[in-house]
Structure formats: C-alpha cells, structure tokens
Design a protein around this motif. Structure first.
Motif, PDB file in Angstrom:
ATOM      1  N   THR A   1       0.824  -1.210   0.000  1.00 37.60           N
ATOM      2  CA  THR A   1       0.000   0.000   0.000  1.00 37.60           C
ATOM      3  C   THR A   1       0.857   1.258   0.000  1.00 37.60           C
ATOM      4  O   THR A   1       0.566   2.219  -0.727  1.00 37.60           O
ATOM      5  N   ILE A   2       1.932   1.266   0.800  1.00 41.73           N
ATOM      6  CA  ILE A   2       2.761   2.472   0.842  1.00 41.73           C
ATOM      7  C   ILE A   2       3.458   2.705  -0.498  1.00 41.73           C
ATOM      8  O   ILE A   2       3.559   3.842  -0.972  1.00 41.73           O
ATOM      9  N   VAL A   3       3.913   1.634  -1.142  1.00 38.34           N
ATOM     10  CA  VAL A   3       4.577   1.804  -2.443  1.00 38.34           C
ATOM     11  C   VAL A   3       3.582   2.311  -3.491  1.00 38.34           C
ATOM     12  O   VAL A   3       3.909   3.204  -4.290  1.00 38.34           O
ATOM     13  N   ALA A   4       2.360   1.803  -3.455  1.00 39.94           N
ATOM     14  CA  ALA A   4       1.334   2.297  -4.381  1.00 39.94           C
ATOM     15  C   ALA A   4       1.029   3.772  -4.118  1.00 39.94           C
ATOM     16  O   ALA A   4       0.862   4.568  -5.060  1.00 39.94           O
ATOM     17  N   SER A   5       0.956   4.146  -2.844  1.00 45.15           N
ATOM     18  CA  SER A   5       0.703   5.552  -2.508  1.00 45.15           C
ATOM     19  C   SER A   5       1.812   6.454  -3.029  1.00 45.15           C
ATOM     20  O   SER A   5       1.551   7.512  -3.617  1.00 45.15           O
ATOM     21  N   ILE A   6       3.061   6.037  -2.813  1.00 43.41           N
ATOM     22  CA  ILE A   6       4.190   6.848  -3.274  1.00 43.41           C
ATOM     23  C   ILE A   6       4.190   6.933  -4.796  1.00 43.41           C
ATOM     24  O   ILE A   6       4.352   8.021  -5.374  1.00 43.41           O
ATOM     25  N   ARG A   7       3.983   5.798  -5.452  1.00 44.16           N
ATOM     26  CA  ARG A   7       3.995   5.765  -6.923  1.00 44.16           C
ATOM     27  C   ARG A   7       2.898   6.660  -7.509  1.00 44.16           C
ATOM     28  O   ARG A   7       3.154   7.462  -8.414  1.00 44.16           O
ATOM     29  N   ASP A   8       1.679   6.505  -6.996  1.00 42.77           N
ATOM     30  CA  ASP A   8       0.521   7.139  -7.625  1.00 42.77           C
ATOM     31  C   ASP A   8       0.284   8.572  -7.165  1.00 42.77           C
ATOM     32  O   ASP A   8      -0.306   9.367  -7.899  1.00 42.77           O
ATOM     33  N   ARG A   9       0.749   8.914  -5.960  1.00 48.78           N
ATOM     34  CA  ARG A   9       0.366  10.198  -5.388  1.00 48.78           C
ATOM     35  C   ARG A   9       1.534  11.157  -5.178  1.00 48.78           C
ATOM     36  O   ARG A   9       1.335  12.369  -5.156  1.00 48.78           O
ATOM     37  N   LEU A  10       2.753  10.616  -5.013  1.00 52.05           N
ATOM     38  CA  LEU A  10       3.890  11.490  -4.722  1.00 52.05           C
ATOM     39  C   LEU A  10       4.864  11.612  -5.887  1.00 52.05           C
ATOM     40  O   LEU A  10       5.336  12.702  -6.192  1.00 52.05           O
ATOM     41  N   LEU A  11       5.167  10.494  -6.543  1.00 56.45           N
ATOM     42  CA  LEU A  11       6.142  10.556  -7.640  1.00 56.45           C
ATOM     43  C   LEU A  11       5.586  11.274  -8.864  1.00 56.45           C
ATOM     44  O   LEU A  11       6.325  11.554  -9.806  1.00 56.45           O
ATOM     45  N   THR A  12       4.289  11.610  -8.835  1.00 57.59           N
ATOM     46  CA  THR A  12       3.686  12.407  -9.897  1.00 57.59           C
ATOM     47  C   THR A  12       3.931  13.895  -9.691  1.00 57.59           C
ATOM     48  O   THR A  12       3.643  14.700 -10.586  1.00 57.59           O
ATOM     49  N   LEU A  13       4.452  14.297  -8.534  1.00 58.51           N
ATOM     50  CA  LEU A  13       4.777  15.699  -8.283  1.00 58.51           C
ATOM     51  C   LEU A  13       6.045  16.081  -9.047  1.00 58.51           C
ATOM     52  O   LEU A  13       6.813  15.215  -9.466  1.00 58.51           O
ATOM     53  N   PRO A  14       6.283  17.386  -9.256  1.00 51.85           N
ATOM     54  CA  PRO A  14       7.485  17.795  -9.991  1.00 51.85           C
ATOM     55  C   PRO A  14       8.754  17.229  -9.351  1.00 51.85           C
ATOM     56  O   PRO A  14       8.873  17.198  -8.119  1.00 51.85           O
ATOM     57  N   PRO A  15       9.709  16.756 -10.160  1.00 53.03           N
ATOM     58  CA  PRO A  15      10.895  16.101  -9.620  1.00 53.03           C
ATOM     59  C   PRO A  15      11.721  16.991  -8.701  1.00 53.03           C
ATOM     60  O   PRO A  15      12.422  16.493  -7.815  1.00 53.03           O
ATOM     61  N   GLU A  16      11.630  18.303  -8.896  1.00 50.57           N
ATOM     62  CA  GLU A  16      12.426  19.198  -8.047  1.00 50.57           C
ATOM     63  C   GLU A  16      11.766  19.465  -6.688  1.00 50.57           C
ATOM     64  O   GLU A  16      12.349  20.157  -5.839  1.00 50.57           O
TER      65      GLU A  16
END
Length: 206
Positions: A163-178
């Motif tokens: 669940t945490i990896v899905a959250s990071i993938r779908d909700r956080l890594l979509t934010l600007p890389p900087e």
C-alpha cells in the motif's frame, strides 16, 4: 516560511519502544503558523511559535511520537488538531479520552501566513497517513510515508508495504521532480532523487 525543529523522545507500538528524533515543521509567517507533527516537547514547539496565532496542529499520522504533544499544544493556543479519520485506532492508543478536533481529508487545503498546503492521503505506513504539499514553496511534507532513501516502515500493526509503495507511486512521484521532501525523521530529499528507485521498491514487495 518554513521552520524546522528536531525533538527527541520515544516511539512505542506492538510492545516495543524505541528512541527517536522527530522533525517538527512550522509553516506560516510572522503572524500565524501551522505545526506539522507535534512531537515530544510542547515547550520547544511553543518557543518556536512565540506569540503567533497557531492555526492548527496537523498530524501526518497518529503514531505516538507524532502526536504525543498535540493536545498540550492545541490547548495552549486554542487551536484545532487535524487527523485523518482512518488514524483513529492509532490515535486512541495514545489519546483514548481526547478526540481530534477535525478531520484531515484528501484534497483539503489548509492556509497559514499566505501559504496553502494541500492534503494528499498516502496510506501504507498507517491507514490514514497524509502528506502536505505546498505548490508555491515546491515542498512536500511527507510524514513517515517517504524518506531520504525510500518508503517508511511497514513492519508493524496497521501498515502495508504494498500500500505504501502504491501511494508513493501514484500520489507522490507524480509531483514535480524538483519538489523538496521534508520528512518526519532524518534528512530531506527530492522527489526526483527517490523516483528512480521505484522499481527496486516494487521488487522488494514480491
């Protein structure tokens, strides 16, 4: 304006207790401020707040090391405590007789000192873990969801690695890389520094 305190104490869950250093974040201006994760020392946090208006005590999640000073601080400043409702089982372990004052929900926008923070629910480390994103500052407050070096811990009650990896993938890594990631413990990082490791985390879960 972002201010940073490190406070020290213990974290207890599932029969174990560990010494921990927590990052406490204050966001606002010279007139008003939000506190993210009131950990270990209400006096130290109050010293940083000074005579400003405390808009709210915002809890990224309800593990005891992140909420153990929330009521004391809220009472001192007549400010509300905000927690995602899915955190109730963990909150009640520490504060069975004191409910949070308001819910922290996905997409909710909090404001302090001209800064807007958007709540992003990221379950996994705990059921209602919530990150706070300030687009104008290019900063994410990640609680214990994402650290410098990967996902938060998931080996205890109410947590899930998948669940945490899905959250990071779908909700956080979509934010600007900087985007700067200000974490609940340890050093800050950037979204772009963590995103290349997503596949490693996915492989670790299988």
């Amino acid at each position: 304006m972002i201010e940073h305190l490190v406070t020290s104490g213990t974290f207890s869950l599932d029969g174990g207790t560990w010494e921990v250093d927590n990052n406490v974040w204050l966001v606002g201006d010279e007139h008003e401020v939000l506190v993210i994760d009131a950990a270990h020392s209400a006096d130290a946090i109050a010293g940083a707040i000074g005579d400003r208006r405390l808009v709210a005590v915002v809890c990224t999640h309800a593990h005891d090391d992140h909420v153990n000073q929330a009521p004391a601080l809220a009472d001192r400043y007549q400010a509300p405590i905000l927690v995602n409702p899915a955190e109730a089982p963990l909150w009640e372990m520490t504060w069975p007789d004191r409910a949070p004052d308001a819910e922290l929900t996905d997409g909710q926008v909090l404001k302090a000192g001209g800064v807007e923070l958007r709540a992003i629910t990221t379950p996994g480390h705990s059921p209602g873990s919530t990150c706070l994103y300030a687009p104008a500052l290019n900063v994410l407050f990640s609680g214990d969801t994402l650290f410098n070096g990967g996902p938060g811990a998931t080996g205890r009650s109410y947590s899930s690695f998948d669940t945490i990896v899905a959250s990071i993938r779908d909700r956080l890594l979509t934010l600007p890389p900087e985007t700067e990631v200000r974490t609940g413990h340890g050093d800050s990082t950037r979204i772009g520094a963590e995103s290349p490791h997503l596949q490693e985390w996915l492989d670790r879960g299988h």
